[in-house]
Design a protein around this motif. Structure first.
Motif, mmCIF file in Angstrom:
data_model
loop_
_atom_site.group_PDB
_atom_site.id
_atom_site.type_symbol
_atom_site.label_atom_id
_atom_site.label_comp_id
_atom_site.label_asym_id
_atom_site.label_seq_id
_atom_site.Cartn_x
_atom_site.Cartn_y
_atom_site.Cartn_z
ATOM 1 N N ARG A 247 0.839 -1.190 0.000
ATOM 2 C CA ARG A 247 0.000 0.000 0.000
ATOM 3 C C ARG A 247 0.880 1.247 0.000
ATOM 4 O O ARG A 247 1.866 1.318 0.714
ATOM 5 C CB ARG A 247 -0.859 -0.002 1.265
ATOM 6 C CG ARG A 247 -1.809 1.183 1.375
ATOM 7 C CD ARG A 247 -2.648 1.045 2.614
ATOM 8 N NE ARG A 247 -3.560 2.143 2.798
ATOM 9 C CZ ARG A 247 -4.349 2.279 3.864
ATOM 10 N NH1 ARG A 247 -4.317 1.350 4.800
ATOM 11 N NH2 ARG A 247 -5.155 3.302 3.987
ATOM 12 N N LEU B 274 2.149 5.011 0.793
ATOM 13 C CA LEU B 274 2.205 5.820 2.025
ATOM 14 C C LEU B 274 0.984 6.714 2.213
ATOM 15 O O LEU B 274 0.591 7.027 3.328
ATOM 16 C CB LEU B 274 3.393 6.778 1.916
ATOM 17 C CG LEU B 274 4.669 6.397 2.592
ATOM 18 C CD1 LEU B 274 5.703 7.471 2.352
ATOM 19 C CD2 LEU B 274 4.432 6.215 4.082
ATOM 20 N N ALA B 275 0.451 7.209 1.107
ATOM 21 C CA ALA B 275 -0.644 8.175 1.190
ATOM 22 C C ALA B 275 -1.834 7.669 0.396
ATOM 23 O O ALA B 275 -2.624 8.443 -0.114
ATOM 24 C CB ALA B 275 -0.195 9.528 0.665
ATOM 25 N N SER B 276 -1.968 6.352 0.293
ATOM 26 C CA SER B 276 -3.021 5.784 -0.552
ATOM 27 C C SER B 276 -4.189 5.288 0.280
ATOM 28 O O SER B 276 -4.011 4.584 1.271
ATOM 29 C CB SER B 276 -2.467 4.604 -1.363
ATOM 30 O OG SER B 276 -1.459 5.058 -2.230
ATOM 31 N N TRP C 136 -5.639 1.684 -3.515
ATOM 32 C CA TRP C 136 -4.824 0.465 -3.460
ATOM 33 C C TRP C 136 -5.483 -0.632 -4.310
ATOM 34 O O TRP C 136 -4.821 -1.289 -5.120
ATOM 35 C CB TRP C 136 -4.734 0.061 -1.996
ATOM 36 C CG TRP C 136 -3.775 -0.990 -1.585
ATOM 37 C CD1 TRP C 136 -2.729 -1.504 -2.291
ATOM 38 C CD2 TRP C 136 -3.776 -1.645 -0.313
ATOM 39 N NE1 TRP C 136 -2.082 -2.432 -1.511
ATOM 40 C CE2 TRP C 136 -2.706 -2.531 -0.311
ATOM 41 C CE3 TRP C 136 -4.578 -1.555 0.825
ATOM 42 C CZ2 TRP C 136 -2.409 -3.344 0.810
ATOM 43 C CZ3 TRP C 136 -4.286 -2.350 1.913
ATOM 44 C CH2 TRP C 136 -3.213 -3.239 1.913
ATOM 45 N N GLU D 65 -0.188 -4.480 3.721
ATOM 46 C CA GLU D 65 -0.317 -3.237 4.499
ATOM 47 C C GLU D 65 1.024 -2.970 5.175
ATOM 48 O O GLU D 65 1.571 -3.837 5.841
ATOM 49 C CB GLU D 65 -1.418 -3.394 5.546
ATOM 50 C CG GLU D 65 -1.388 -2.405 6.708
ATOM 51 C CD GLU D 65 -1.620 -0.939 6.312
ATOM 52 O OE1 GLU D 65 -2.354 -0.690 5.335
ATOM 53 O OE2 GLU D 65 -1.037 -0.052 6.979
ATOM 54 N N ILE E 296 0.759 3.883 6.876
ATOM 55 C CA ILE E 296 0.468 5.105 6.130
ATOM 56 C C ILE E 296 1.086 6.290 6.869
ATOM 57 O O ILE E 296 1.467 6.189 8.026
ATOM 58 C CB ILE E 296 -1.052 5.319 5.952
ATOM 59 C CG1 ILE E 296 -1.771 5.364 7.309
ATOM 60 C CG2 ILE E 296 -1.637 4.245 5.060
ATOM 61 C CD1 ILE E 296 -3.244 5.709 7.213
ATOM 62 N N ASN F 3 5.759 5.130 10.481
ATOM 63 C CA ASN F 3 4.475 5.258 9.805
ATOM 64 C C ASN F 3 3.404 4.823 10.810
ATOM 65 O O ASN F 3 3.740 4.367 11.895
ATOM 66 C CB ASN F 3 4.407 4.326 8.590
ATOM 67 C CG ASN F 3 5.436 4.686 7.548
ATOM 68 O OD1 ASN F 3 5.360 5.719 6.922
ATOM 69 N ND2 ASN F 3 6.450 3.833 7.368
ATOM 70 N N ASP G 4 -1.878 0.640 9.642
ATOM 71 C CA ASP G 4 -3.347 0.702 9.636
ATOM 72 C C ASP G 4 -3.915 -0.714 9.611
ATOM 73 O O ASP G 4 -4.332 -1.206 8.567
ATOM 74 C CB ASP G 4 -3.810 1.509 8.416
ATOM 75 C CG ASP G 4 -5.336 1.603 8.341
ATOM 76 O OD1 ASP G 4 -6.006 1.298 9.348
ATOM 77 O OD2 ASP G 4 -5.839 1.984 7.271
ATOM 78 N N GLU H 82 -7.514 8.477 5.289
ATOM 79 C CA GLU H 82 -8.350 7.324 4.935
ATOM 80 C C GLU H 82 -9.781 7.582 5.375
ATOM 81 O O GLU H 82 -10.025 7.949 6.517
ATOM 82 C CB GLU H 82 -7.812 6.060 5.612
ATOM 83 C CG GLU H 82 -8.654 4.808 5.366
ATOM 84 C CD GLU H 82 -8.760 4.425 3.885
ATOM 85 O OE1 GLU H 82 -7.764 4.041 3.284
ATOM 86 O OE2 GLU H 82 -9.883 4.560 3.311
#
Lengths: 337, 337, 337, 337
Positions: free
Chosen positions: B208, B210-212, B217, B236, B239, B248, B251, D243
């Motif tokens: 995934r 970083l900012a998706s 995705w 995963e 993020i 990070n 998630d 998200e």
């Protein structure tokens, strides 16, 4: 760099680190505090780039003191960089505008746009030949034919051309047709592409990544500069945040920050930065007021027929009004248009 | 899709849109509310992908009703996908572990690691041959020699191999040596690379971005599947958020979300997700407890000598403990190790 | 509102929802798509505020069509609101500046600042009497004495006064001394405080919360307006993002967005928005260029002695230069200073 | 703390800072690097809390070395804190579950829930009497009557009670009825409320703010502890990110981080953390696997009639299954249920 030891680190552990640093040719400065000992490291820390000091016994964490980029920073070059392409200068007193459709669609669309832009004093024609799209079912661009049409429009109008490259193959094509290549937000950390653009020495617009800090952005520029290409125009185009009303959050503070820590010119793309055409003109004014050297704007003769990003494109009339408003701001901040 | 009209939209404007939609072969359903009129659009909206309806007079905004991905979704394929490579199944009852150093450094390092992993029942050896690094002054990987060493270690131990590709050139090399290619976070929207991996039909770990968002995705997976390659393992890996204590923000909610809306298997990388080795074991337990099909873990025989990402690597002893703890969680959730 | 049914929802389930909605006096519009059925709901959705329709059998999710705020929106009141306090108008042609130290410290500091500001044409003196501070070990403000000193400085200079309230008790004190109360970012969703400020009818600067969307911000305004107080000045002061170079990310796009969807005036606080005094002047120019009705600026006669937020305060000389630069921008956008 | 000087700072400037620090009774350690001089500061930095050293001539920035909180940290108290309320211990081997409806609605609802929870071994009944709601048009809670109903249900069943306070007035009411007060995410930096809860010495669940870092969260705890109340249970409930599929992003890494740097117990609220009842059970398993001391779960006998947060509430059957699954995970990580 400062090494912060754990509260319970032993003298022996401090001595081990001191020995390692000295062996690598670095200076060492030990400071024993009331709660912790810290170790100042003196010299070129690049010899440590791949030594995970964090894992030495007794170490809590490392604190960088000097920024991670060199060539892109003001310490390296205090005076602003002005990039000259034919008779256009970027980073000089005069504001630069790069405008055109998100995607090149056909000869008529791009010629009509180019002639209009030229007549309004715009310096650069922009247009996408390769379009990175979130969904595979969206229009992906005309590819080499797109570059060719841009070059044709440039030749007929005298505009300069900027267009995005998304891979080594597209870069090889692009350099035959365009004056400036663009590295988009999604490729800001495509390091192979950065290096190749560096080797080619072609001027480049380097957009900030969606989730990239200013420091990472300047490190991306560093990749290009490290190969000998100093013709880099930074472009702020919005970062991703929790706010959903706008497509991205245009981080205009990045403009004075870049002016403070880097010598590179910086422009702003309020079309992608906001995702809504209604916000493009006020944010263009704001960008110039914040000190930006120019703008990148999506313009389409018929936004509602655009094959990509129509909702954020200006039509010719609203673009013309934008230019007039921006001119007033440029003058108010001692710039020219 | 639902088209929301502006409060002051005219009947004429509604009729124009109705006419356009019908011409494109779509069904139309108009609902006049107290404040606004909305128009329901019925049929395959892909015909609208490049028509900016937002710009039609009277339109306020569009609201998607059906998700933008198809092949990756549960509507298309309700039962979970199990990917089989030689005698290993991913997405089945048994948990899969991919482990190894961030970067392949030399024969001894990779062989020592591989033998140890094999003896602990791990199925996949991971290791980077091409390393995307923020700074150009950091170690960038052994390139093809890295893939070769991985293949050699695999042959001697019977492990399967997964390694990252960062470009078409590295992909062409990789397929000669590895069982599974990995597309890293920074390349999640490198659409050309996605398409080429799609054409090659080689199994792929798709990390995934970083900012998706989860939807972006799955759209990246859609690019690969659209070329006929359904062997996708989602991963995963955290993020980017405002929290700086961890590298990070892992998630983990993405795990049950993916299980709810997609049929693809999903693994978790707590090494990159947290950036701190101390957090890797608890977050590995949590990942399996959340329903993940496996883990990707950085292991290095001597983390403090690692040329890349040492601070987040486990050593062999802590990795062994992790496997034992994960096995207990797997059993508690009805999985196997 | 649109209710999106699951792909496998039954006709019976659709009928149940239809019956429920009709019982509540709402209109219903059913649209059967190729993949899903959607139900348009017509009428005042406030009767549904506490009915979790998402949990009705067969429902996938709800999609709001009309914004959740009413009184703060342009549908309710299309023309801009101008707030008049004594001889000052906020939201009118003339730009408003609120300036002063982060915290009121003593008589001399606040009087020196007030006289200087008055001589430069500033309309409002700001200063904190109650300071919300992250650490309990930092200076927390002079409390009521702070309000008193502000009122004294106002009386002697003819400035208006704005100061933050952080609780019902501080609000009761403040109304005795100040012209405008401020609700800070941390209290933007302190709903009890919002309601009480609503009942008191005193003009209020409502700062945007650190993690608040524009819609939530307007809903906070709605709490105040719902009690009958329409004298609300919105203040953008930066949101929290992953970027750490600036203290917050000043979201200037919020200015034209608010102008587009609300009738309330909006000012910008670049001091908190950036956290660095060097960025305050360029971002002040940008704010006015974007269309803001005014600015809130931290000024301190001796920033390096400030008991709070010194690093983001301007001194008197730099503030004077800021006012001159902002005046030029105001004129360039057709405003006055 | 380390003071980083600018590259062009003079010796005189360094000496000025040295003199200031020594006057304040602090130790000083100067380290002259190749690019910059840094100054290590030794002693209790609280004397500097309100001195903006950043503004001294020649200073570039300050780098904190020691964390900003004291009482909440492991340096102050290395062994874990166990909070005992009647016969229940929080932070001990046995997992604690706090469950109940988002909002207390009436006697029958709360009694039915309480009896069921008691029969399943749950220790705490939760329920909201004051509900902070984004929109003023949503149900705001039964206020004091809500606390009273909770107390009644507690008396009849032997459960302990936890309920949110949103102001000093609600706190004064709450302490007459409940065993534990809760400070919600929106009030995590309502410093006056924190201090008053500190003075009251009542046990408190302190939820993490939507946009709060772990360090700010521990500083909020510090406010309470600084008044003498050490009975704090931290509660991770999700942070705001880009998200949107989940209501918030549940940051489970915070669990092992807190265990590493603080002695306070920590529980997890997956109901608010995800906003979707389907995700509550997997994320509850994950929370316990990550090392959490307990859970806070929304349960409602009839979620589809709930006046608040129905979509994230479990019904009695799904909650019962959750407890059984969590029990297995607890046992797999050496905890008890």
């Amino acid at each position: 760099m400062v090494i912060v030891m754990k509260p319970d680190a032993t003298e022996e552990q401090v001595r081990q680190i001191e020995a390692l640093l000295k062996k690598l040719g670095l200076g060492v400065h030990i400071s024993v505090g009331t709660e912790r000992t810290i170790i100042g490291v003196i010299g070129d820390k690049r010899v440590l780039a791949d030594t995970p000091l964090e894992l030495m016994p007794g170490v809590d964490r490392l604190v960088p003191i000097v920024e991670s980029f060199k060539l892109a920073g003001k310490t390296f070059k205090p005076e602003p960089t002005v990039i000259r392409i034919k008779d256009v200068a970027i980073g000089d007193k005069k504001i630069v505008i790069m405008a055109g459709p998100c995607a090149v669609e056909n000869y008529d669309q791009i010629m009509q746009t180019a002639k209009f832009l030229k007549s309004r004093g715009v310096q650069f024609l922009r247009g996408g030949a390769y379009k990175p799209r979130t969904s595979p079912y969206s229009f992906q661009g005309l590819e080499e034919e797109g570059y060719r049409l841009l070059a044709e429009a440039a030749r007929e109008t005298g505009l300069l051309v900027v267009s995005e490259v998304i891979s080594l193959a597209s870069l090889e094509q692009a350099v035959k047709y365009v004056d400036v290549v663009q590295i988009g937000a999604r490729n800001m950390q495509n390091f192979q592409l950065l290096r190749e653009v560096g080797r080619m020495k072609i001027p480049v617009v380097l957009k900030r990544g969606l989730a990239s800090t200013i420091e990472e952005w300047l490190n991306a520029a560093e990749y290009i500069m490290n190969e000998g290409n100093y013709n880099i125009i930074l472009c702020e185009r919005g970062i991703r945040t929790f706010e959903t009303y706008t497509r991205n959050t245009l981080d205009l503070s990045a403009v004075p920050v870049i002016k403070d820590i880097s010598h590179l010119p910086i422009i702003v793309d309020p079309s992608h930065g906001t995702g809504k055409w209604k916000l493009v003109t006020p944010m263009s004014r704001a960008a110039i007021a914040a000190g930006a050297d120019g703008l990148m704007i999506e313009v389409h003769p018929e936004p509602k027929c655009a094959l990509s990003d129509g909702p954020q494109s200006l039509n010719l009339e609203t673009f013309e009004a934008l230019v007039q408003e921006v001119a007033k701001i440029a003058s108010a901040v001692g710039r020219e248009w």
